[in-house]
Design a protein around this motif. Structure first.
Motif, mmCIF file in Angstrom:
data_model
loop_
_atom_site.group_PDB
_atom_site.id
_atom_site.type_symbol
_atom_site.label_atom_id
_atom_site.label_comp_id
_atom_site.label_asym_id
_atom_site.label_seq_id
_atom_site.Cartn_x
_atom_site.Cartn_y
_atom_site.Cartn_z
ATOM 1 N N PHE A 1 5.085 35.016 84.920
ATOM 2 C CA PHE A 1 4.771 34.253 83.264
ATOM 3 C C PHE A 1 4.853 33.250 82.855
ATOM 4 C CE2 PHE A 1 9.355 35.461 85.641
ATOM 5 C CZ PHE A 1 9.300 34.043 85.749
ATOM 6 N N TRP A 2 5.181 31.829 84.521
ATOM 7 C CA TRP A 2 4.695 30.538 83.795
ATOM 8 C C TRP A 2 3.906 30.345 85.166
ATOM 9 C CZ3 TRP A 2 7.296 28.324 79.853
ATOM 10 C CH2 TRP A 2 7.348 26.904 79.743
ATOM 11 N N THR A 3 3.229 29.461 84.612
ATOM 12 C CA THR A 3 1.701 28.350 85.205
ATOM 13 C C THR A 3 2.360 27.420 85.578
ATOM 14 O OG1 THR A 3 -0.175 29.427 83.746
ATOM 15 C CG2 THR A 3 -0.481 27.535 85.010
ATOM 16 N N VAL A 4 2.383 26.998 87.033
ATOM 17 C CA VAL A 4 2.648 25.967 87.923
ATOM 18 C C VAL A 4 1.724 25.885 88.558
ATOM 19 C CG1 VAL A 4 4.475 24.786 89.111
ATOM 20 C CG2 VAL A 4 5.479 26.086 87.689
ATOM 21 N N THR A 5 0.897 24.510 88.269
ATOM 22 C CA THR A 5 -0.429 24.558 89.244
ATOM 23 C C THR A 5 -0.135 23.533 90.477
ATOM 24 O OG1 THR A 5 -0.925 22.601 88.083
ATOM 25 C CG2 THR A 5 -1.809 24.864 86.788
ATOM 26 N N ARG A 6 -0.958 23.100 91.368
ATOM 27 C CA ARG A 6 -0.268 22.433 92.619
ATOM 28 C C ARG A 6 -0.245 21.331 92.680
ATOM 29 N NH1 ARG A 6 -1.505 23.430 97.309
ATOM 30 N NH2 ARG A 6 -2.548 25.067 97.293
ATOM 31 N N SER A 7 -0.864 20.779 90.808
ATOM 32 C CA SER A 7 -1.628 19.082 90.577
ATOM 33 C C SER A 7 -0.102 18.446 89.923
ATOM 34 C CB SER A 7 -2.633 19.612 89.625
ATOM 35 O OG SER A 7 -2.127 19.783 88.733
ATOM 36 N N GLN A 8 0.216 19.958 89.563
ATOM 37 C CA GLN A 8 1.932 19.900 88.394
ATOM 38 C C GLN A 8 2.987 19.660 89.334
ATOM 39 O OE1 GLN A 8 1.494 23.606 86.339
ATOM 40 N NE2 GLN A 8 1.652 21.948 84.215
ATOM 41 N N VAL A 9 2.949 20.326 90.580
ATOM 42 C CA VAL A 9 4.149 20.153 91.736
ATOM 43 C C VAL A 9 4.093 18.859 91.843
ATOM 44 C CG1 VAL A 9 5.013 20.923 93.784
ATOM 45 C CG2 VAL A 9 4.299 22.525 92.331
ATOM 46 N N TYR A 10 2.733 18.728 92.232
ATOM 47 C CA TYR A 10 2.610 16.754 92.898
ATOM 48 C C TYR A 10 3.378 15.960 92.130
ATOM 49 C CZ TYR A 10 1.244 19.527 97.754
ATOM 50 O OH TYR A 10 1.672 20.041 98.406
ATOM 51 N N ARG A 11 2.344 15.702 91.017
ATOM 52 C CA ARG A 11 2.673 14.714 89.811
ATOM 53 C C ARG A 11 5.193 15.163 89.504
ATOM 54 N NH1 ARG A 11 -0.345 16.989 87.027
ATOM 55 N NH2 ARG A 11 0.146 18.044 85.172
ATOM 56 N N GLU A 12 5.036 16.216 89.287
ATOM 57 C CA GLU A 12 6.489 16.642 89.182
ATOM 58 C C GLU A 12 7.451 15.967 90.268
ATOM 59 O OE1 GLU A 12 7.804 16.896 86.280
ATOM 60 O OE2 GLU A 12 6.136 16.950 84.887
ATOM 61 N N LEU A 13 6.909 16.188 91.349
ATOM 62 C CA LEU A 13 7.867 15.380 92.693
ATOM 63 C C LEU A 13 8.260 14.194 93.069
ATOM 64 C CD1 LEU A 13 6.674 18.694 95.166
ATOM 65 C CD2 LEU A 13 9.192 17.896 93.906
ATOM 66 N N ALA A 14 6.896 13.852 92.258
ATOM 67 C CA ALA A 14 6.963 11.838 92.534
ATOM 68 C C ALA A 14 7.627 11.642 91.083
ATOM 69 C CB ALA A 14 5.280 11.908 91.968
#
Length: 188
Positions: free
Chosen positions: A36-49
């Motif tokens: 129900f919620w899209t979290v892409t690999r690129s979003q994860v690494y961008r958000e972690l930074a």
């Protein structure tokens, strides 16, 4: 403190249970909220930074396979607490099949049915996965509530698909007796 977006909040929420690498967070997001919620690999690494830059998480040493484990900070817990205490906005259905059906009069009914059949298979797989996860009892009450929604949602979508032939009515035929595949003109 500036507010955080839902993807950042999702990562902070996962980090409440312990440290994790970006790779692990991607896998957790897919398993826990992916339906129900899209979290892409690129979003994860961008958000972690971005979270690290804001001091909401700390990055550990680089481990095997160049993986970095992240830990939530007290500031990160505070940012998450502010986010979770804010009422969520209204949902918006973004369902590509529904958009296609909205313009279904412009394609052949058999092709439309193929699209529906493909989506039905996906929804049946999701339904079984949600039911299996509910059956394990390995989740907390909040995750069970989310999974129960997923089960009911998938059941509702499948029931709607079952009703589509009655809703759409009979296939119109052309003068040669074949199905009407020509786009219908709007207006006059």
């Amino acid at each position: 403190m500036d507010s955080i977006n839902a993807t950042a909040a999702t990562l902070l929420g996962f980090l409440h249970t312990g440290e994790a690498s970006g790779y692990e967070l991607v896998a957790t997001a897919e398993e826990v909220v992916g339906g129900f919620w899209t979290v892409t690999r690129s979003q994860v690494y961008r958000e972690l930074a971005a979270l690290a830059q804001r001091g909401l998480v700390t990055a550990g040493e680089t481990g095997p396979r160049a993986r970095v484990r992240y830990r939530i900070t007290d500031e990160g817990r505070e940012a998450f607490a502010l986010w979770i205490a804010t009422p969520p906005g209204a949902e918006q259905i973004r369902y590509p099949l529904l958009l296609t059906i909205a313009f279904g009069g412009h394609i052949d009914r058999a092709r439309l049915q193929c699209y529906v059949d493909h989506h039905r298979t996906e929804h049946q797989h999701r339904l079984k996965a949600y039911q299996a996860r509910l059956g394990t009892g390995a989740t907390d009450a909040y995750q069970r509530a989310t999974l129960a929604f997923g089960v009911r949602y998938e059941e509702a979508v499948i029931a709607w698909m079952d009703d589509l032939p009655a809703i759409l009515g009979p296939v119109e035929t052309t003068s040669d007796g074949g199905p009407d595949a020509a786009p219908r003109k709007q207006g006059g």
